[in-house]
Design a protein around this motif. Sequence first.
Motif, PDB file in Angstrom:
ATOM      1  N   PRO A  99      43.822  56.197  33.236  1.00  0.00           N
ATOM      2  CA  PRO A  99      43.780  54.721  33.322  1.00  0.00           C
ATOM      3  C   PRO A  99      43.586  54.201  34.748  1.00  0.00           C
ATOM      4  N   TRP A 100      42.416  54.453  35.321  1.00  0.00           N
ATOM      5  CA  TRP A 100      42.146  54.027  36.697  1.00  0.00           C
ATOM      6  C   TRP A 100      42.007  52.517  36.828  1.00  0.00           C
ATOM      7  N   VAL A 101      41.822  51.810  35.727  1.00  0.00           N
ATOM      8  CA  VAL A 101      41.662  50.354  35.761  1.00  0.00           C
ATOM      9  C   VAL A 101      42.920  49.666  36.281  1.00  0.00           C
ATOM     10  N   ILE A 102      44.049  50.358  36.228  1.00  0.00           N
ATOM     11  CA  ILE A 102      45.304  49.790  36.722  1.00  0.00           C
ATOM     12  C   ILE A 102      45.209  49.468  38.210  1.00  0.00           C
ATOM     13  N   PHE A 103      44.547  50.312  38.977  1.00  0.00           N
ATOM     14  CA  PHE A 103      44.492  50.127  40.426  1.00  0.00           C
ATOM     15  C   PHE A 103      43.747  48.859  40.852  1.00  0.00           C
ATOM     16  N   PRO A 104      42.526  48.629  40.361  1.00  0.00           N
ATOM     17  CA  PRO A 104      41.887  47.360  40.735  1.00  0.00           C
ATOM     18  C   PRO A 104      42.598  46.147  40.132  1.00  0.00           C
ATOM     19  N   ALA A 105      43.185  46.307  38.948  1.00  0.00           N
ATOM     20  CA  ALA A 105      43.897  45.182  38.331  1.00  0.00           C
ATOM     21  C   ALA A 105      45.119  44.801  39.166  1.00  0.00           C
ATOM     22  N   LEU A 106      45.868  45.781  39.635  1.00  0.00           N
ATOM     23  CA  LEU A 106      47.038  45.489  40.471  1.00  0.00           C
ATOM     24  C   LEU A 106      46.641  44.928  41.836  1.00  0.00           C
ATOM     25  N   GLY A 107      45.666  45.543  42.471  1.00  0.00           N
ATOM     26  CA  GLY A 107      45.230  45.075  43.790  1.00  0.00           C
ATOM     27  C   GLY A 107      44.702  43.653  43.750  1.00  0.00           C
ATOM     28  N   TRP A 108      43.798  43.406  42.838  1.00  0.00           N
ATOM     29  CA  TRP A 108      43.227  42.071  42.707  1.00  0.00           C
ATOM     30  C   TRP A 108      44.272  41.093  42.195  1.00  0.00           C
ATOM     31  N   GLY A 109      45.178  41.578  41.347  1.00  0.00           N
ATOM     32  CA  GLY A 109      46.249  40.733  40.816  1.00  0.00           C
ATOM     33  C   GLY A 109      47.174  40.231  41.916  1.00  0.00           C
ATOM     34  N   ILE A 110      47.454  41.080  42.889  1.00  0.00           N
ATOM     35  CA  ILE A 110      48.271  40.650  44.030  1.00  0.00           C
ATOM     36  C   ILE A 110      47.556  39.545  44.800  1.00  0.00           C
ATOM     37  N   GLY A 111      46.264  39.706  45.005  1.00  0.00           N
ATOM     38  CA  GLY A 111      45.483  38.659  45.663  1.00  0.00           C
ATOM     39  C   GLY A 111      45.460  37.373  44.855  1.00  0.00           C
ATOM     40  N   LEU A 112      45.382  37.496  43.550  1.00  0.00           N
ATOM     41  CA  LEU A 112      45.375  36.325  42.668  1.00  0.00           C
ATOM     42  C   LEU A 112      46.713  35.593  42.715  1.00  0.00           C
ATOM     43  N   ILE A 113      47.800  36.334  42.734  1.00  0.00           N
ATOM     44  CA  ILE A 113      49.125  35.720  42.846  1.00  0.00           C
ATOM     45  C   ILE A 113      49.263  34.999  44.184  1.00  0.00           C
ATOM     46  N   SER A 114      48.765  35.612  45.236  1.00  0.00           N
ATOM     47  CA  SER A 114      48.790  34.968  46.555  1.00  0.00           C
ATOM     48  C   SER A 114      47.982  33.678  46.555  1.00  0.00           C
ATOM     49  N   HIS A 115      46.836  33.697  45.916  1.00  0.00           N
ATOM     50  CA  HIS A 115      45.996  32.498  45.811  1.00  0.00           C
ATOM     51  C   HIS A 115      46.719  31.407  45.036  1.00  0.00           C
ATOM     52  N   TRP A 116      47.399  31.782  43.945  1.00  0.00           N
ATOM     53  CA  TRP A 116      48.175  30.820  43.161  1.00  0.00           C
ATOM     54  C   TRP A 116      49.286  30.201  44.000  1.00  0.00           C
ATOM     55  N   MET A 117      49.973  31.033  44.778  1.00  0.00           N
ATOM     56  CA  MET A 117      51.069  30.531  45.610  1.00  0.00           C
ATOM     57  C   MET A 117      50.562  29.529  46.647  1.00  0.00           C
ATOM     58  N   CYS A 118      49.420  29.792  47.232  1.00  0.00           N
ATOM     59  CA  CYS A 118      48.839  28.860  48.212  1.00  0.00           C
ATOM     60  C   CYS A 118      48.362  27.579  47.531  1.00  0.00           C
ATOM     61  N   THR A 119      47.770  27.713  46.372  1.00  0.00           N
ATOM     62  CA  THR A 119      47.240  26.552  45.659  1.00  0.00           C
ATOM     63  C   THR A 119      48.332  25.586  45.237  1.00  0.00           C
ATOM     64  N   TYR A 120      49.437  26.114  44.737  1.00  0.00           N
ATOM     65  CA  TYR A 120      50.510  25.260  44.224  1.00  0.00           C
ATOM     66  C   TYR A 120      51.697  25.125  45.183  1.00  0.00           C
ATOM     67  N   ASN A 121      51.473  25.477  46.446  1.00  0.00           N
ATOM     68  CA  ASN A 121      52.489  25.350  47.498  1.00  0.00           C
ATOM     69  C   ASN A 121      53.822  25.970  47.098  1.00  0.00           C
ATOM     70  N   TYR A 122      53.783  27.154  46.557  1.00  0.00           N
ATOM     71  CA  TYR A 122      54.992  27.870  46.159  1.00  0.00           C
ATOM     72  C   TYR A 122      55.283  28.928  47.208  1.00  0.00           C
ATOM     73  N   ASN A 123      56.454  28.848  47.810  1.00  0.00           N
ATOM     74  CA  ASN A 123      56.844  29.821  48.813  1.00  0.00           C
ATOM     75  C   ASN A 123      58.308  30.179  48.597  1.00  0.00           C
ATOM     76  N   PRO A 124      58.582  31.323  47.968  1.00  0.00           N
ATOM     77  CA  PRO A 124      59.971  31.670  47.668  1.00  0.00           C
ATOM     78  C   PRO A 124      60.790  32.017  48.907  1.00  0.00           C
ATOM     79  N   ILE A 125      60.146  32.358  49.995  1.00  0.00           N
ATOM     80  CA  ILE A 125      60.865  32.744  51.208  1.00  0.00           C
ATOM     81  C   ILE A 125      61.315  31.518  51.997  1.00  0.00           C
ATOM     82  N   LEU A 126      60.423  30.575  52.217  1.00  0.00           N
ATOM     83  CA  LEU A 126      60.749  29.406  53.023  1.00  0.00           C
ATOM     84  C   LEU A 126      61.292  28.251  52.195  1.00  0.00           C
ATOM     85  N   GLY A 127      61.127  28.298  50.906  1.00  0.00           N
ATOM     86  CA  GLY A 127      61.660  27.250  50.047  1.00  0.00           C
ATOM     87  C   GLY A 127      60.668  26.136  49.803  1.00  0.00           C
TER      88      GLY A 127
END
Length: 92
Positions: free
Chosen positions: A47-75
């Motif tokens: 199941p090598w598809v897991i690697f690009p899905a996880l890598g790109w998924g991390i980037g997608l989560i980061s993009h979501w956090m920037c888009t919706y101004n969500y920052n769990p560290i700074l509040g």
Amino acid sequence: MKDLNEDKYTRAKRIIKKRKSFYSHLLSYCIVISILAYLNYSTTSFPWVIFPALGWGIGLISHWMCTYNYNPILGKNWEERKIREFMNREEF
């Protein structure tokens, strides 16, 4: 009053542009990962598809956090509080 409306319009336009970019990113992720998953499972048992899905998924989560101004560290609204703090300082 006109400047205030223009400022609101500019901010709203910027927010919509960010969200549109995020949804495009999400759509391309879903399409490409689906194609890769199909290729993976039709050609090999590893199941090598897991690697690009996880890598790109991390980037997608980061993009979501920037888009919706969500920052769990700074509040929530950290940036706005800091801006107000600096504006209230006399030496600034």
